[in-house]
Design an enzyme around this catalytic site. Structure first.
Site, short mmCIF file in Angstrom:
data_model
loop_
_atom_site.label_atom_id
_atom_site.label_comp_id
_atom_site.label_asym_id
_atom_site.label_seq_id
_atom_site.Cartn_x
_atom_site.Cartn_y
_atom_site.Cartn_z
N TYR A 1 0.85 -1.19 0.00
CA TYR A 1 0.00 0.00 0.00
C TYR A 1 0.89 1.23 0.00
CZ TYR A 1 -3.30 3.65 1.17
OH TYR A 1 -4.05 4.80 1.13
N TYR A 2 0.78 2.01 -1.06
CA TYR A 2 1.53 3.26 -1.15
C TYR A 2 0.61 4.47 -1.36
CZ TYR A 2 5.63 0.28 -1.63
OH TYR A 2 6.61 -0.65 -1.40
N VAL B 1 2.60 -5.93 3.73
CA VAL B 1 3.99 -6.35 3.52
C VAL B 1 4.82 -5.31 2.76
CG1 VAL B 1 3.46 -8.80 3.72
CG2 VAL B 1 3.38 -7.72 1.45
N GLU B 2 4.21 -4.20 2.37
CA GLU B 2 4.95 -3.06 1.83
C GLU B 2 4.17 -1.79 2.11
OE1 GLU B 2 6.34 -2.99 -2.21
OE2 GLU B 2 6.71 -5.15 -2.25
N ASN B 3 4.88 -0.79 2.62
CA ASN B 3 4.34 0.55 2.80
C ASN B 3 5.52 1.44 3.17
OD1 ASN B 3 2.95 2.40 5.43
ND2 ASN B 3 2.29 2.71 3.33
#
Length: 465
Positions: free
Chosen positions: A300-301, A361-363
């Site tokens: 999530y960006y 798992v990504e931000n």
């Protein structure tokens, strides 16, 4: 802020082999699709010749410096590190019957080093790379044979690391194949939609087979999918915009629907019919797809907007994923809109839809960092970004969402995926290297290093609403 994050919540960071390891042909590694994208996933695809320069060839030299970096992660208090295995270290061309022992041994050492500090690995099987040999000789994921090659690879690493790795992911941001087919499924840009969806189908079958293999070989493991959380709002409350947002969100949610529910959703039948797409789906494929993931993970960006107004859509052509800008949001210096509350919304949205545990798992925030005269790096903008997003994760947990953990991207500066820059820095740890490959590769703690250390030690209590 009272203790919201559960005792078992996993705190850490996320990296990818092709963006940190370097050593791009060491110890028997083969060429990957990432090696042919020296300017990143949005750059040109180029054949490799002796003497060619790619920042990723060395990256941050994690292949040789991982003990030092893991010690720094442990100093921050990580309980989890998301990594990926470079498929080409295990099967250099992708179609071999026997794995490359040197590649397997490297990841043994890596997982052993994590175990020394009590850091649990979360391992992605294929993160924006695949053996170029499979593309060159077999047509990538367009060829059904690639399913068997991937299953052989997955079973090999499950057998090898069954006592060291209990958390797995299949494909990184699997829905990105619709936007970058070479990165995702090894097909040329400009490939026709039917060919892309057929390749995606093969990849979804391979993912399901990997899930079954993981459950068979490591019964106490959990394996999830991984999607790019590209949540889109309607630009206005016009019914046409609302309906357009439904259609465009389904373009990426389709991947989760198949991987979580075990079958193609009904709405895709109409989509395929209207696009004149007929997929080759065997009865065995339908059976294989019934092996569903244990949890859903995602990056999530940012969020974006969609509109049914062609003039608004035309303005968005140059934006990432063709998102229409949201007039109520600020943007990073790379043009990515910042929407912390969108993360809470997405967590609730996915949990309502799937009723399975979620894992962020990504931000993270890519930004240019400056070193002060005294050597310090005061990245307060990164602290604010991560604080505001983690506050919203806490709100989602209070809403009743089952969140397994949070691994920020990336805890140490690395080569960015989009344009293969290191000047777009994400880390709590600065790496002395520039976009031309100059620098000592020395590691330096940023201000955010100590902030994240405090967040983890307080279990999120020190976050500021």
């Amino acid at each position: 802020m009272s203790s919201i994050f559960p005792e078992h919540f996993l705190w850490g960071g996320a990296i990818a082999a092709n963006q940190v390891e370097g050593a791009y042909l060491d110890d028997g590694k083969g060429l990957s699709t990432s090696d042919l994208q020296p300017q990143g996933i949005f750059g040109d695809i180029k054949a490799r010749h002796s003497g060619d320069f790619s920042l990723k060839d060395v990256a941050i030299d994690f292949y040789h410096r991982y003990p030092q970096d893991i010690a720094l992660f442990a100093e921050m208090g990580f309980s989890c590190l998301r990594v990926s295995i470079a498929w080409t270290r295990i099967f250099p061309q992708g179609d071999e019957t026997q794995p490359n022992e040197a590649g397997l041994a490297f990841y043994d050492r890596l997982f052993d080093e994590l175990a020394r500090y009590g850091i649990q690995p979360l391992v992605t099987l294929s993160h924006y790379e695949m053996p170029y040999g499979l593309v060159q000789n077999h047509g990538g994921w367009g060829n059904r044979q690639t399913i068997d090659c991937f299953e052989r690879y997955a079973r090999t690493v499950f057998q090898r690391y069954q006592h060291k790795v209990k958390l797995w992911l299949t494909f990184n941001e699997i829905n990105m194949s619709l936007h970058e087919p070479f990165t995702g499924v090894g097909l040329a840009r400009g490939s026709e939609l039917p060919a892309i969806y057929q390749a995606i189908h093969h990849q979804l079958v391979a993912s399901a087979r990997a899930v079954k293999a993981c459950h068979d070989i490591i019964p106490d493991a959990r394996i999830g999918n991984m999607m790019l959380g590209a949540l889109l709002y309607p630009l206005t409350c016009k019914p046409q915009d609302v309906m357009e947002s439904l259609h465009q969100n389904r373009e990426w949610l389709f991947f989760g629907d198949v991987q979580v529910r075990g079958a193609y959703p009904a709405y895709m039948r109409r989509f395929f019919k209207e696009k004149n797409i007929t997929l080759d789906i065997t009865e065995q494929d339908r059976l294989d797809l019934q092996s569903t993931v244990d949890f859903i993970s995602f990056s999530y960006y940012m969020t974006g907007c969609v509109s049914a107004d062609e003039a608004e859509v035309e303005k968005a052509r140059a934006n990432i994923l063709n998102m229409v800008p949201n007039p109520y949001l600020e943007s990073s210096e790379w043009g990515w809109q910042i929407d912390p509350e969108g993360l809470r919304y997405l967590l609730n949205f996915l949990y309502d839809r799937y009723q399975k545990p979620l894992f962020i798992v990504e931000n993270g925030l890519g930004a240019r960092d400056n070193i002060e005269a005294d050597g310090s790096i005061n990245d307060d903008y990164r602290i604010k970004y991560l604080n505001d997003h983690l506050v919203q994760v806490g709100e989602a947990i209070e809403d009743g969402v089952d969140v397994l953990g949070y691994t920020c991207w990336g805890p140490i500066d690395l080569v960015s995926a989009s344009k293969a820059e290191i000047s777009k820095r994400y880390g709590f740890i600065y790496v002395d290297r520039d976009d031309q490959g100059n620098g000592s590769l020395e590691r330096k703690r940023k201000k955010s290093f100590f902030w994240y250390q405090s967040v983890i030690s307080s279990k999120g209590d020190m976050l500021k609403k």
